[in-house]
Design an enzyme around this catalytic site. Structure first.
Site, PDB file in Angstrom:
ATOM      1  N   HIS A  36       0.985  -1.283   0.079  1.00  0.00           N
ATOM      2  CA  HIS A  36      -0.056  -0.624  -0.073  1.00  0.00           C
ATOM      3  C   HIS A  36       0.763   0.827   0.026  1.00  0.00           C
ATOM      4  CE1 HIS A  36       0.610   0.279   4.610  1.00  0.00           C
ATOM      5  NE2 HIS A  36       0.383  -0.930   4.414  1.00  0.00           N
ATOM      6  N   HIS A  39       3.822   1.128   2.311  1.00  0.00           N
ATOM      7  CA  HIS A  39       5.267   0.647   1.664  1.00  0.00           C
ATOM      8  C   HIS A  39       5.486   1.570   0.438  1.00  0.00           C
ATOM      9  CE1 HIS A  39       2.895  -2.559   3.143  1.00  0.00           C
ATOM     10  NE2 HIS A  39       3.965  -3.180   3.257  1.00  0.00           N
ATOM     11  N   ASP A 152       5.358   0.144  13.169  1.00  0.00           N
ATOM     12  CA  ASP A 152       5.324  -0.763  13.577  1.00  0.00           C
ATOM     13  C   ASP A 152       6.778  -0.823  14.745  1.00  0.00           C
ATOM     14  OD1 ASP A 152       3.489  -2.641  12.738  1.00  0.00           O
ATOM     15  OD2 ASP A 152       4.310  -2.609  10.304  1.00  0.00           O
ATOM     16  N   GLN A 155       8.790  -3.533  16.532  1.00  0.00           N
ATOM     17  CA  GLN A 155       8.915  -3.999  15.592  1.00  0.00           C
ATOM     18  C   GLN A 155      10.621  -3.164  15.261  1.00  0.00           C
ATOM     19  OE1 GLN A 155       7.855  -6.559  11.956  1.00  0.00           O
ATOM     20  NE2 GLN A 155       8.296  -4.538  10.863  1.00  0.00           N
ATOM     21  N   SER A 188      -2.312  -3.338   5.417  1.00  0.00           N
ATOM     22  CA  SER A 188      -2.445  -4.384   4.903  1.00  0.00           C
ATOM     23  C   SER A 188      -3.904  -4.912   6.192  1.00  0.00           C
ATOM     24  CB  SER A 188      -1.641  -5.478   4.637  1.00  0.00           C
ATOM     25  OG  SER A 188      -0.483  -4.846   3.858  1.00  0.00           O
TER      26      SER A 188
END
Ligand code: PAF
Length: 296
Positions: A36, A39, A152, A155, A188
């Site tokens: 999307h 990204h 994220d 992460q 996503s």
């Protein structure tokens, strides 16, 4: 160079060796596909800063618990290819699971306590899977720079720690979260939301952005900032956590925000688990999150 689609590690290595020998700087955007605009923003950063950009599309089974959405995870390889081509990606790496995890695979990267906090409480083992696959992908691609989205946040903190702890020769760049016009962070997983749940999902960003606005107006009390966000979170089916944490250690902050903090939320809307965060920086000139992580 036209975009090359590569499915095996030897093929990837040979291609990148040739590029590196020509003196090229390699940027890397690891993804699980269903790309999307978030990204695309990472890819744009990479193509602006590197000679060649590698994107991986691999839905990594080891970061999904048996009860999670591995089989249903949205996939659209044709659209992913078109997006990569449009944004000037040089190499699209799309390995099969057996290429990445050969029979007998048993070595892992264990992120320790950082992996048990926030999302880790609700997704045991998830960050071990992430740390392991990202380390493996770094070893396959050997990029100069790797790009991740701030959405994220946990992460990015874990990957930055793995890079530091294991002396991986890559610089991590964390790019701001891209949002829909109404504020919903792109993901996503938003594809799972029914139209009704899509409307409810916006309460996550509303809460965070309300707290951010109060912070900008001078509010520094952690409890008050959390209460402001919580007022908006009544629409969710399950609030897993709302926390104000240190951006390096992910530990809960004290009563007053005196250094850059992240307000992080995870909630279930319908059947979909959503996460989001905002950064609260007391002195915006001195302490941007990206500068903590990027090691250029
Ligand atoms: O953020 C993701 O899409 C994944 O966790 C990653 C970094 C590609 C590892 O599978």
């Amino acid at each position: 160079m036209s975009m090359r689609i590569v499915r095996t590690i030897p093929e990837l290595r040979a291609l990148l060796k040739a590029l590196r020998e020509g003196g090229s700087r390699i940027g890397f955007v690891p993804t699980m596909g269903y790309l999307h605009e978030g990204h695309a923003a990472l890819i744009r950063q990479s193509t602006a800063r590197c000679d060649h950009t590698v994107v991986s599309v691999f839905v990594n089974p080891t970061q999904f618990a048996p009860s999670e959405d591995l089989a249903q995870y949205p996939r659209d390889l044709e659209r992913d290819q078109a997006l990569c081509l449009k944004h000037g990606v040089s190499v699209l790496f799309m390995p099969e699971a057996a290429e990445v995890y050969p029979t007998g695979f048993c070595s892992v990267v264990e992120p320790g306590e950082l992996g048990n906090m926030l999302c880790g409480q609700f997704r045991p083992g998830h960050f071990r899977g992430v740390a392991t696959i990202v380390t493996k992908l770094f070893n396959m691609v050997q990029p100069d720079l790797a790009f991740f989205g701030q959405k994220d946040l946990q992460q990015t903190v874990i990957i930055s720690r793995v890079v530091r702890d294991l002396n991986l020769p890559v610089d991590i760049v964390v790019a701001p979260t891209i949002r829909e016009a109404d504020g919903l962070a792109l993901s996503s997983r938003n594809a799972y939301l029914s139209p009704e749940n899509r409307l409810r999902a916006v309460c996550l960003s509303r809460g965070l952005l309300a707290a951010e606005s109060a912070f900008r107006d001078g509010e520094r009390r952690s409890e008050r900032l959390l209460a402001i966000a919580r007022e908006h979170l009544t629409e969710v089916d399950e609030l897993q956590y709302l926390e104000l944490v240190d951006t390096q250690s992910l530990e809960t902050l004290g009563a007053v925000v005196t250094r850059t903090a992240a307000m992080c939320v995870a909630a279930i809307v319908g059947q979909t688990r959503l996460i989001d965060n905002v950064l609260l920086t007391p002195d915006p000139d001195s302490a941007h999150f990206i500068s903590h992580l990027e090691m250029d």
